[in-house]
Design a protein around this motif. Structure first.
Motif, PDB file in Angstrom:
ATOM      1  N   GLN A 217       0.851  -1.200   0.000  1.00  9.80           N
ATOM      2  CA  GLN A 217       0.000   0.000   0.000  1.00  9.80           C
ATOM      3  C   GLN A 217       0.879   1.239   0.000  1.00  9.80           C
ATOM      4  O   GLN A 217       1.927   1.268   0.645  1.00  9.80           O
ATOM      5  N   ALA A 229      -5.017  -1.425   3.338  1.00  9.92           N
ATOM      6  CA  ALA A 229      -5.489  -2.118   2.133  1.00  9.92           C
ATOM      7  C   ALA A 229      -5.433  -3.631   2.297  1.00  9.92           C
ATOM      8  O   ALA A 229      -6.161  -4.357   1.627  1.00  9.92           O
ATOM      9  N   THR A 230      -4.545  -4.118   3.166  1.00  9.57           N
ATOM     10  CA  THR A 230      -4.361  -5.572   3.295  1.00  9.57           C
ATOM     11  C   THR A 230      -4.261  -5.957   4.765  1.00  9.57           C
ATOM     12  O   THR A 230      -4.018  -5.115   5.633  1.00  9.57           O
ATOM     13  N   SER A 271     -11.405   0.851   1.841  1.00 10.62           N
ATOM     14  CA  SER A 271     -11.550   1.519   0.536  1.00 10.62           C
ATOM     15  C   SER A 271     -11.038   0.644  -0.596  1.00 10.62           C
ATOM     16  O   SER A 271     -11.650   0.543  -1.654  1.00 10.62           O
ATOM     17  N   ASP A 272      -9.901   0.006  -0.364  1.00  8.54           N
ATOM     18  CA  ASP A 272      -9.265  -0.788  -1.410  1.00  8.54           C
ATOM     19  C   ASP A 272     -10.090  -2.021  -1.788  1.00  8.54           C
ATOM     20  O   ASP A 272      -9.950  -2.554  -2.883  1.00  8.54           O
TER      21      ASP A 272
END
Length: 370
Positions: A217, A229-230, A271-272
């Motif tokens: 990210q 993101a992860t 969001s991702d």
């Protein structure tokens, strides 16, 4: 000192034999940004720095500095300066001579060198210390001299490889602020390598979080902390409670997850991952210790967790309560010490609430093994 120039990594791969150290790195660093690569040791961040500085040629891809491709150019042909962990100041040269060394190499006169060194000493808040030897300076002062020496070469991009790691905690925190101040004053692009999240979050305009050669990210510190993101980013940056489960329904950017702990819990889809999750998908939901608080009402809801206290600790500004989850996994709740928080006995049953917007859901993935 000019304004900083941009640095772009385009589809960059770095391999050593069969080992892939950096995989398909795409990074756009704006001119004048303080940009950090953050990750555990061995994730490839120093390798990226060496490639930008020209000490290492990528196996594939391009490195652009100020829009110009640097592939095939050696370190001395690039507008970069590199500061390592061991500062390598010349012990028998005075501080000012250390700073102006690059000018001596270029053949500048004694007067010019001294004048420039004094300007830089002012800028790093070491006015009048030029005639000392490096051995007479503290760790933090040596650090600043190394920065001044690198800036004297007038690079467009300053590369810093864990430069604060040898300092003790208080000095490191002080130097963070100093470094950021110096960077704002000179306005050049800083690329900073660290495994210390606090360092990356406090100093950087943007951070790239890496694991095993892959950039997971790139975002500003607040987004990385609040909107990972992860699963790796969520578990590597700051403390987090992880709930595993599968999506049972999705409504308006939120999902209800059938968790391994206390059944159905609701949270916000990162969001991702928006638009990428479906019912039945394996996910992880992360809730920070500070986002959990005691539930006063007895109302059952999909943002309420029941658990028993395992132990609690007093840490000055907060009380940390460790709770038994299912499968023996501990959950941590951090209650701010405002006078009413307290230590709870082991075995006490508790109802805890959180705000769904502070529970982030990402696809199931590898956690940081910190």
């Amino acid at each position: 000192m000019g304004s900083g120039v941009s640095v772009d990594l385009q589809d960059m791969w770095i391999k050593f034999g069969d080992f892939v150290a950096v995989r398909e790195a795409n990074v756009n660093i704006k001119g004048g940004d303080f940009f950090s690569f953050l990750g555990p040791s061995g994730c490839g961040k120093t390798t990226i720095l060496r490639a930008v500085s020209g000490f290492l040629e990528p196996s594939a891809g391009n490195i652009l500095i100020g829009g110009e491709n640097m592939i095939g150019k050696g370190p001395n042909e690039r507008p970069t300066a590199l500061i390592f962990q061991n500062l390598a100041l010349f012990p028998l040269m005075k501080v000012w001579e250390n700073i102006a060394f690059s000018m001596e190499v270029r053949g500048a006169s004694h007067g010019e060198r001294r004048k420039r060194a004094d300007e830089l000493l002012d800028m790093i808040a070491l006015t009048g210390q030029g005639d000392k030897l490096p051995s007479e300076l503290s760790g933090g002062q040596k650090q600043r001299v190394a920065i001044a020496r690198a800036l004297c070469a007038e690079p467009d991009v300053l590369l810093l490889d864990e430069p604060l790691s040898a300092l003790d905690l208080k000095l490191r925190q002080h130097m963070r602020t100093e470094l950021r101040e110096i960077q704002k004053r000179v306005g050049i692009t800083f690329i900073y390598i660290t495994h210390d999240q606090g360092e990356a979050l406090t100093m950087s305009d943007n951070v790239a979080v890496m694991k095993a050669g892959i950039i997971d990210q790139i975002a500003d510190g607040k987004s990385i902390y609040d909107d990972p993101a992860t699963a790796f980013v969520a578990s590597f940056v700051g403390e987090n409670n992880c709930f595993r489960g599968e999506v049972s329904k999705i409504v308006n950017g939120e999902a209800v997850v059938d968790t391994n702990r206390t059944g159905l819990l609701r949270g916000r889809i990162a969001s991702d991952a928006q638009g990428k999750l479906s019912v039945g998908d394996d996910v992880m939901m992360f809730i920070r210790p500070e986002a959990l608080h005691l539930s006063e009402d007895g109302q059952e809801s999909d943002t309420r967790i029941l658990a028993d206290v395992h132990h609690s600790e007093f840490e000055g500004q907060s009380y940390n309560v460790f709770l038994e989850g299912t499968e023996g996994k501990e959950m941590k709740m951090a209650l701010t010490n405002r006078g009413e928080a307290r230590l709870f006995d082991a075995g006490t049953s508790m109802a805890i609430k959180y705000d769904a917007s502070q529970a982030v859901i990402v696809p199931a993935g590898e956690l940081a093994s910190e």
